[in-house]
Design a protein around this motif. Sequence first.
Motif, PDB file in Angstrom:
ATOM      1  N   PHE A 107       0.830  -1.205   0.000  1.00 24.19           N
ATOM      2  CA  PHE A 107       0.000   0.000   0.000  1.00 24.19           C
ATOM      3  C   PHE A 107       0.864   1.255   0.000  1.00 24.19           C
ATOM      4  CE2 PHE A 107      -2.731  -3.222   1.799  1.00 24.19           C
ATOM      5  CZ  PHE A 107      -3.967  -2.934   1.249  1.00 24.19           C
ATOM      6  N   LEU A 108       0.356   2.296  -0.616  1.00 24.02           N
ATOM      7  CA  LEU A 108       0.933   3.634  -0.554  1.00 24.02           C
ATOM      8  C   LEU A 108      -0.207   4.573  -0.174  1.00 24.02           C
ATOM      9  CD1 LEU A 108       3.294   5.610  -1.015  1.00 24.02           C
ATOM     10  CD2 LEU A 108       2.496   5.811  -3.381  1.00 24.02           C
ATOM     11  N   ASP A 109      -0.096   5.209   0.977  1.00 30.27           N
ATOM     12  CA  ASP A 109      -1.153   6.110   1.459  1.00 30.27           C
ATOM     13  C   ASP A 109      -2.522   5.426   1.430  1.00 30.27           C
ATOM     14  OD1 ASP A 109       0.737   8.142   1.811  1.00 30.27           O
ATOM     15  OD2 ASP A 109       0.485   8.824  -0.262  1.00 30.27           O
ATOM     16  N   ASN A 110      -2.577   4.210   1.969  1.00 33.23           N
ATOM     17  CA  ASN A 110      -3.800   3.415   2.065  1.00 33.23           C
ATOM     18  C   ASN A 110      -4.384   2.980   0.721  1.00 33.23           C
ATOM     19  OD1 ASN A 110      -3.853   3.415   4.913  1.00 33.23           O
ATOM     20  ND2 ASN A 110      -4.709   5.486   4.886  1.00 33.23           N
ATOM     21  N   GLU A 111      -3.639   3.156  -0.354  1.00 29.33           N
ATOM     22  CA  GLU A 111      -4.072   2.705  -1.678  1.00 29.33           C
ATOM     23  C   GLU A 111      -3.242   1.486  -2.079  1.00 29.33           C
ATOM     24  OE1 GLU A 111      -6.532   3.892  -3.738  1.00 29.33           O
ATOM     25  OE2 GLU A 111      -7.082   5.199  -2.068  1.00 29.33           O
ATOM     26  N   PRO A 112      -3.884   0.412  -2.551  1.00 32.89           N
ATOM     27  CA  PRO A 112      -3.113  -0.757  -2.993  1.00 32.89           C
ATOM     28  C   PRO A 112      -2.346  -0.439  -4.278  1.00 32.89           C
ATOM     29  CG  PRO A 112      -5.444  -1.077  -3.459  1.00 32.89           C
ATOM     30  CD  PRO A 112      -5.329   0.211  -2.698  1.00 32.89           C
ATOM     31  N   VAL A 113      -1.038  -0.733  -4.254  1.00 33.46           N
ATOM     32  CA  VAL A 113      -0.197  -0.459  -5.432  1.00 33.46           C
ATOM     33  C   VAL A 113       0.541  -1.705  -5.900  1.00 33.46           C
ATOM     34  CG1 VAL A 113       0.070   1.995  -4.892  1.00 33.46           C
ATOM     35  CG2 VAL A 113       1.763   0.353  -4.043  1.00 33.46           C
ATOM     36  N   GLY A 114       0.364  -2.834  -5.192  1.00 33.81           N
ATOM     37  CA  GLY A 114       1.039  -4.043  -5.609  1.00 33.81           C
ATOM     38  C   GLY A 114       0.849  -5.164  -4.610  1.00 33.81           C
ATOM     39  N   PHE A 115       1.603  -6.258  -4.833  1.00 34.10           N
ATOM     40  CA  PHE A 115       1.516  -7.409  -3.931  1.00 34.10           C
ATOM     41  C   PHE A 115       2.748  -8.284  -4.074  1.00 34.10           C
ATOM     42  CE2 PHE A 115      -0.432  -8.852  -7.881  1.00 34.10           C
ATOM     43  CZ  PHE A 115       0.199 -10.071  -8.093  1.00 34.10           C
ATOM     44  N   PHE A 116       2.935  -9.127  -3.063  1.00 29.49           N
ATOM     45  CA  PHE A 116       3.897 -10.229  -3.065  1.00 29.49           C
ATOM     46  C   PHE A 116       3.095 -11.513  -2.916  1.00 29.49           C
ATOM     47  CE2 PHE A 116       6.466  -6.888  -0.988  1.00 29.49           C
ATOM     48  CZ  PHE A 116       7.636  -6.965  -1.727  1.00 29.49           C
ATOM     49  N   TYR A 117       3.541 -12.579  -3.542  1.00 24.56           N
ATOM     50  CA  TYR A 117       2.995 -13.903  -3.307  1.00 24.56           C
ATOM     51  C   TYR A 117       4.160 -14.778  -2.868  1.00 24.56           C
ATOM     52  CZ  TYR A 117       1.175 -18.595  -4.323  1.00 24.56           C
ATOM     53  OH  TYR A 117       0.814 -19.911  -4.240  1.00 24.56           O
ATOM     54  N   VAL A 118       4.070 -15.303  -1.655  1.00 24.12           N
ATOM     55  CA  VAL A 118       5.161 -16.063  -1.040  1.00 24.12           C
ATOM     56  C   VAL A 118       4.649 -17.437  -0.629  1.00 24.12           C
ATOM     57  CG1 VAL A 118       6.815 -16.110   0.865  1.00 24.12           C
ATOM     58  CG2 VAL A 118       6.192 -13.919  -0.169  1.00 24.12           C
ATOM     59  N   ILE A 119       5.464 -18.456  -0.895  1.00 23.72           N
ATOM     60  CA  ILE A 119       5.180 -19.813  -0.432  1.00 23.72           C
ATOM     61  C   ILE A 119       6.269 -20.196   0.565  1.00 23.72           C
ATOM     62  CG2 ILE A 119       5.065 -22.244  -1.082  1.00 23.72           C
ATOM     63  CD1 ILE A 119       3.943 -21.400  -3.763  1.00 23.72           C
ATOM     64  N   PHE A 120       5.848 -20.719   1.692  1.00 25.56           N
ATOM     65  CA  PHE A 120       6.787 -21.167   2.714  1.00 25.56           C
ATOM     66  C   PHE A 120       6.966 -22.671   2.583  1.00 25.56           C
ATOM     67  CE2 PHE A 120       4.880 -17.283   4.197  1.00 25.56           C
ATOM     68  CZ  PHE A 120       5.992 -16.558   4.598  1.00 25.56           C
ATOM     69  N   GLY A 121       8.237 -23.119   2.717  1.00 28.67           N
ATOM     70  CA  GLY A 121       8.524 -24.538   2.562  1.00 28.67           C
ATOM     71  C   GLY A 121       9.280 -25.086   3.747  1.00 28.67           C
ATOM     72  N   GLY A 122       9.672 -26.334   3.612  1.00 30.72           N
ATOM     73  CA  GLY A 122      10.444 -26.979   4.655  1.00 30.72           C
ATOM     74  C   GLY A 122      11.817 -26.346   4.783  1.00 30.72           C
ATOM     75  N   GLN A 123      12.511 -26.694   5.839  1.00 32.60           N
ATOM     76  CA  GLN A 123      13.855 -26.204   6.133  1.00 32.60           C
ATOM     77  C   GLN A 123      13.900 -24.674   6.258  1.00 32.60           C
ATOM     78  OE1 GLN A 123      16.735 -27.917   3.445  1.00 32.60           O
ATOM     79  NE2 GLN A 123      15.921 -29.965   3.723  1.00 32.60           N
ATOM     80  N   ASP A 124      12.775 -24.080   6.661  1.00 31.89           N
ATOM     81  CA  ASP A 124      12.694 -22.643   6.941  1.00 31.89           C
ATOM     82  C   ASP A 124      13.077 -21.772   5.746  1.00 31.89           C
ATOM     83  OD1 ASP A 124      11.847 -23.103   9.592  1.00 31.89           O
ATOM     84  OD2 ASP A 124      13.933 -23.408  10.203  1.00 31.89           O
ATOM     85  N   VAL A 125      12.603 -22.156   4.554  1.00 27.57           N
ATOM     86  CA  VAL A 125      12.854 -21.350   3.364  1.00 27.57           C
ATOM     87  C   VAL A 125      11.538 -20.856   2.788  1.00 27.57           C
ATOM     88  CG1 VAL A 125      15.023 -22.524   2.826  1.00 27.57           C
ATOM     89  CG2 VAL A 125      12.891 -23.312   1.777  1.00 27.57           C
ATOM     90  N   ALA A 126      11.642 -19.853   1.921  1.00 27.58           N
ATOM     91  CA  ALA A 126      10.465 -19.285   1.273  1.00 27.58           C
ATOM     92  C   ALA A 126      10.780 -19.051  -0.203  1.00 27.58           C
ATOM     93  CB  ALA A 126      10.066 -17.969   1.942  1.00 27.58           C
ATOM     94  N   TRP A 127       9.733 -19.057  -0.994  1.00 26.73           N
ATOM     95  CA  TRP A 127       9.844 -18.754  -2.413  1.00 26.73           C
ATOM     96  C   TRP A 127       9.010 -17.516  -2.702  1.00 26.73           C
ATOM     97  CZ3 TRP A 127      10.188 -23.549  -0.494  1.00 26.73           C
ATOM     98  CH2 TRP A 127      11.200 -24.365  -0.986  1.00 26.73           C
ATOM     99  N   LEU A 128       9.659 -16.506  -3.232  1.00 31.01           N
ATOM    100  CA  LEU A 128       8.945 -15.329  -3.703  1.00 31.01           C
ATOM    101  C   LEU A 128       8.444 -15.676  -5.096  1.00 31.01           C
ATOM    102  CD1 LEU A 128       7.993 -12.433  -3.563  1.00 31.01           C
ATOM    103  CD2 LEU A 128      10.299 -11.692  -4.193  1.00 31.01           C
ATOM    104  N   GLU A 129       7.197 -16.069  -5.161  1.00 33.01           N
ATOM    105  CA  GLU A 129       6.616 -16.555  -6.410  1.00 33.01           C
ATOM    106  C   GLU A 129       6.214 -15.415  -7.334  1.00 33.01           C
ATOM    107  OE1 GLU A 129       6.271 -19.691  -7.537  1.00 33.01           O
ATOM    108  OE2 GLU A 129       7.288 -20.482  -5.785  1.00 33.01           O
ATOM    109  N   ASP A 130       5.817 -14.313  -6.757  1.00 30.50           N
ATOM    110  CA  ASP A 130       5.398 -13.188  -7.593  1.00 30.50           C
ATOM    111  C   ASP A 130       5.535 -11.900  -6.805  1.00 30.50           C
ATOM    112  OD1 ASP A 130       4.371 -11.773  -9.768  1.00 30.50           O
ATOM    113  OD2 ASP A 130       2.778 -13.222 -10.099  1.00 30.50           O
ATOM    114  N   LEU A 131       5.962 -10.883  -7.499  1.00 29.29           N
ATOM    115  CA  LEU A 131       6.020  -9.518  -6.972  1.00 29.29           C
ATOM    116  C   LEU A 131       5.457  -8.637  -8.066  1.00 29.29           C
ATOM    117  CD1 LEU A 131       6.936  -6.963  -5.446  1.00 29.29           C
ATOM    118  CD2 LEU A 131       9.225  -7.388  -6.315  1.00 29.29           C
ATOM    119  N   PHE A 132       4.495  -7.825  -7.718  1.00 30.40           N
ATOM    120  CA  PHE A 132       3.891  -6.932  -8.704  1.00 30.40           C
ATOM    121  C   PHE A 132       3.711  -5.564  -8.089  1.00 30.40           C
ATOM    122  CE2 PHE A 132       0.216  -4.879 -10.651  1.00 30.40           C
ATOM    123  CZ  PHE A 132       0.600  -4.891 -11.982  1.00 30.40           C
TER     124      PHE A 132
END
Length: 145
Positions: free
Chosen positions: A38-63
């Motif tokens: 958000f920027l000034d309470n307006e949505p301007v984008g998103f992240f999509y994250v998947i969490f996996g084993g061994q305490d890792v994450a995948w940034l699947e999408d950033l917009f």
Amino acid sequence: MNYHRKLNNAPKEYWHTDEESKETLQYWREEGTVYNVFLDNEPVGFFYVIFGGQDVAWLEDLFILEQYRGSGIGKIAMQKLDELMAEKKVVAMFVDVIPRNTSAIKFYRECGFDHLNQIQLRKNYDKKLDKNDEIELLGFNFRKY
């Protein structure tokens, strides 16, 4: 949802309808986590994250909406995501980038993604999909997709 298809010059037949986009978003919510930017309470984008084993994450999408790119919002949002990953005790995050998307590669490098983890190779059976730009990697020449 069609932003990446536009970047890839995908034929319109592969673009999502609004209903398919809603189904994808529902799937994302079930399989991972969607974080809005958000920027000034307006949505301007998103992240999509998947969490996996061994305490890792995948940034699947950033917009980030095009009109806000280059303004630093993505980097600030990435810093917030880094803080969240630290809170969740994530030890590493992975992201996939199409080799010809040099602006994304530059952005991720500036945000601390500095380890080459995996190389994905592609073989086109439909030669219309072949690209002309080449890149040398580890002593091999490949076409940049």
